[in-house]
Design a protein around this motif. Structure first.
Motif, short mmCIF file in Angstrom:
data_model
loop_
_atom_site.label_atom_id
_atom_site.label_comp_id
_atom_site.label_asym_id
_atom_site.label_seq_id
_atom_site.Cartn_x
_atom_site.Cartn_y
_atom_site.Cartn_z
N PRO A 129 -42.17 33.82 -6.37
CA PRO A 129 -42.08 34.79 -5.27
C PRO A 129 -42.31 36.22 -5.72
O PRO A 129 -42.38 37.12 -4.88
CB PRO A 129 -40.63 34.60 -4.79
CG PRO A 129 -39.89 34.19 -6.01
CD PRO A 129 -40.85 33.35 -6.82
N ARG A 130 -42.46 36.45 -7.04
CA ARG A 130 -42.52 37.80 -7.59
C ARG A 130 -43.94 38.17 -7.99
O ARG A 130 -44.54 37.50 -8.84
CB ARG A 130 -41.57 37.92 -8.79
CG ARG A 130 -40.10 37.74 -8.41
CD ARG A 130 -39.21 37.60 -9.63
NE ARG A 130 -39.41 36.31 -10.27
CZ ARG A 130 -38.75 35.20 -9.92
NH1 ARG A 130 -37.89 35.22 -8.91
NH2 ARG A 130 -38.97 34.06 -10.54
N ARG A 131 -44.45 39.26 -7.41
CA ARG A 131 -45.82 39.69 -7.70
C ARG A 131 -46.00 40.03 -9.19
O ARG A 131 -47.00 39.67 -9.80
CB ARG A 131 -46.19 40.91 -6.85
CG ARG A 131 -47.59 41.45 -7.15
CD ARG A 131 -47.91 42.67 -6.32
NE ARG A 131 -48.02 42.34 -4.91
CZ ARG A 131 -49.14 41.89 -4.34
NH1 ARG A 131 -50.23 41.71 -5.07
NH2 ARG A 131 -49.17 41.62 -3.06
N GLY A 132 -45.03 40.73 -9.76
CA GLY A 132 -45.14 41.12 -11.16
C GLY A 132 -45.21 39.91 -12.09
O GLY A 132 -45.97 39.92 -13.07
N GLY A 166 -56.79 32.26 -21.77
CA GLY A 166 -57.16 30.88 -22.06
C GLY A 166 -58.30 30.35 -21.23
O GLY A 166 -58.61 29.16 -21.30
N GLY A 167 -58.93 31.20 -20.42
CA GLY A 167 -60.08 30.77 -19.65
C GLY A 167 -59.76 30.19 -18.29
O GLY A 167 -60.62 29.56 -17.66
N TRP A 168 -58.54 30.41 -17.79
CA TRP A 168 -58.15 29.85 -16.50
C TRP A 168 -58.37 30.84 -15.36
O TRP A 168 -58.08 32.03 -15.50
CB TRP A 168 -56.67 29.48 -16.51
CG TRP A 168 -56.35 28.28 -17.33
CD1 TRP A 168 -56.05 28.24 -18.66
CD2 TRP A 168 -56.32 26.92 -16.88
NE1 TRP A 168 -55.82 26.96 -19.07
CE2 TRP A 168 -55.99 26.12 -17.99
CE3 TRP A 168 -56.54 26.31 -15.65
CZ2 TRP A 168 -55.87 24.74 -17.90
CZ3 TRP A 168 -56.42 24.94 -15.57
CH2 TRP A 168 -56.10 24.17 -16.68
N ARG A 169 -58.85 30.34 -14.23
CA ARG A 169 -58.78 31.09 -12.99
C ARG A 169 -57.40 30.83 -12.39
O ARG A 169 -56.81 29.78 -12.62
CB ARG A 169 -59.87 30.63 -12.02
CG ARG A 169 -61.29 30.92 -12.51
CD ARG A 169 -62.34 30.37 -11.54
NE ARG A 169 -62.30 28.92 -11.46
CZ ARG A 169 -61.99 28.21 -10.39
NH1 ARG A 169 -61.68 28.82 -9.26
NH2 ARG A 169 -62.01 26.89 -10.40
N THR A 170 -56.88 31.77 -11.65
CA THR A 170 -55.52 31.61 -11.12
C THR A 170 -55.46 31.94 -9.63
O THR A 170 -56.30 32.70 -9.11
CB THR A 170 -54.52 32.51 -11.86
OG1 THR A 170 -54.93 33.88 -11.76
CG2 THR A 170 -54.40 32.12 -13.33
N CYS A 171 -54.46 31.38 -8.95
CA CYS A 171 -54.16 31.74 -7.58
C CYS A 171 -52.64 31.83 -7.45
O CYS A 171 -51.90 31.24 -8.25
CB CYS A 171 -54.74 30.73 -6.59
SG CYS A 171 -54.13 29.03 -6.79
N TRP A 172 -52.17 32.57 -6.47
CA TRP A 172 -50.75 32.83 -6.30
C TRP A 172 -50.21 31.95 -5.18
O TRP A 172 -50.66 32.04 -4.03
CB TRP A 172 -50.55 34.30 -5.98
CG TRP A 172 -49.11 34.73 -5.92
CD1 TRP A 172 -48.01 34.02 -6.31
CD2 TRP A 172 -48.62 35.98 -5.44
NE1 TRP A 172 -46.87 34.74 -6.12
CE2 TRP A 172 -47.21 35.96 -5.58
CE3 TRP A 172 -49.23 37.12 -4.91
CZ2 TRP A 172 -46.41 37.03 -5.21
CZ3 TRP A 172 -48.43 38.19 -4.54
CH2 TRP A 172 -47.04 38.14 -4.69
N GLN A 173 -49.26 31.09 -5.51
CA GLN A 173 -48.59 30.25 -4.52
C GLN A 173 -47.17 30.77 -4.31
O GLN A 173 -46.31 30.62 -5.19
CB GLN A 173 -48.56 28.80 -4.97
CG GLN A 173 -47.83 27.86 -4.03
CD GLN A 173 -48.39 27.90 -2.62
OE1 GLN A 173 -49.59 27.69 -2.42
NE2 GLN A 173 -47.56 28.18 -1.63
N ILE A 174 -46.91 31.39 -3.17
CA ILE A 174 -45.59 31.93 -2.86
C ILE A 174 -44.73 30.83 -2.26
O ILE A 174 -45.15 30.16 -1.31
CB ILE A 174 -45.70 33.12 -1.88
CG1 ILE A 174 -46.60 34.21 -2.48
CG2 ILE A 174 -44.33 33.68 -1.55
CD1 ILE A 174 -46.88 35.35 -1.52
#
Length: 253
Positions: free
Chosen positions: A151-154, A166-174
């Motif tokens: 839940p934390r943006r930081g 490490g070469g990963w793409r990421t997405c944010w799951q709240i």
């Protein structure tokens, strides 16, 4: 291909050591000190402080001076670095991280592909981090998508920056919100409050002070890997890559 020769010493049957004990039995050839063999590593198991002394360590190492010394330590030993009573020349692996780190520390590929090197006993933590990350930093983007659940943006940004190395793409799951992205290769879950309603991909959880009950609870939810924070980045990267690889192999079968 047969695994490396490994000698194990200490209270290996303690219940906290089930995962690393099983991993060693499956992936290495365990030898006895009286066998006359030259092990690649000697793994010390200590569930509480004082079971194995520094004098014991030196005596054990004299039997096989070329062997790497590793120690799997239990939850009661987590305060030793703060007290200053730690073995010299021994790489410490906490009980909840040992199975994830052993492949890399033993110089194997597979789960330790991000930085599998053979290093001297005198190496410190900084040396180990540089050795592990150097090949990772030269690696092209692998194209996998990691969903970071927090839940934390930081916290999301810090983990996203780390995984980018490490070469990963990421997405944010709240937590509590519907997924914004589909097709994540792995999930990185930051604490119990961040567990999604559905574990839709291989998952690793980050906890402050994991205990055996935490591992049992996480496994019951389908979360197979648990890391203590602060964590060693090479451990996380190697484990995520192995998780994604196993999942892809299962889907292709």
């Amino acid at each position: 291909m047969p695994g490396p020769l490994v000698e194990i010493v200490g209270d290996v049957q303690h219940r906290e050591f089930a995962a690393p004990r099983d991993w060693l039995r499956e992936h290495t050839r365990i030898v006895d000190s009286s066998s006359g063999s030259s092990p690649r590593a000697i793994v010390l198991f200590q569930s509480r402080p004082g079971i194995i002394s520094q004098g014991d360590v030196e005596a054990i190492h004299r039997r096989a001076p070329l062997a790497r010394l590793l120690a799997v330590v239990g939850s009661l030993c987590e305060g030793e670095p703060r007290s200053g009573r730690v073995w010299k020349g021994v790489t410490r692996l906490y009980w909840h991280q040992a199975a994830a780190r052993l492949p890399r520390e033993l110089g194997l590929g597979n789960r330790g592909a991000a930085g599998s090197t053979w290093r001297p006993r005198t190496e410190n933590d900084g040396d180990g981090l540089l050795a592990a990350l150097s090949p990772t930093l030269r690696r092209p983007t692998r194209g996998g998508l990691a969903a970071i659940c927090t839940p934390r943006r930081g916290e999301f940004q810090a983990l996203a920056d780390a995984l980018w190395i490490g070469g990963w793409r990421t997405c944010w799951q709240i937590p509590g919100h519907p997924p914004q992205f589909q097709g994540a290769s792995v999930l990185v879950i930051a604490g119990w409050e961040s567990v999604p309603a559905e574990i839709s991909a291989p998952a690793a959880m980050l906890l402050d002070f994991p205990r055996r009950d935490d591992l049992i609870r996480a496994n019951s939810l389908g979360i197979k890997e648990v890391f203590a924070q602060p964590l060693a980045l090479p451990d996380l990267l190697a484990t995520l890559e192995a998780m994604a690889g196993r999942s892809a192999a299962i889907q292709a079968a």
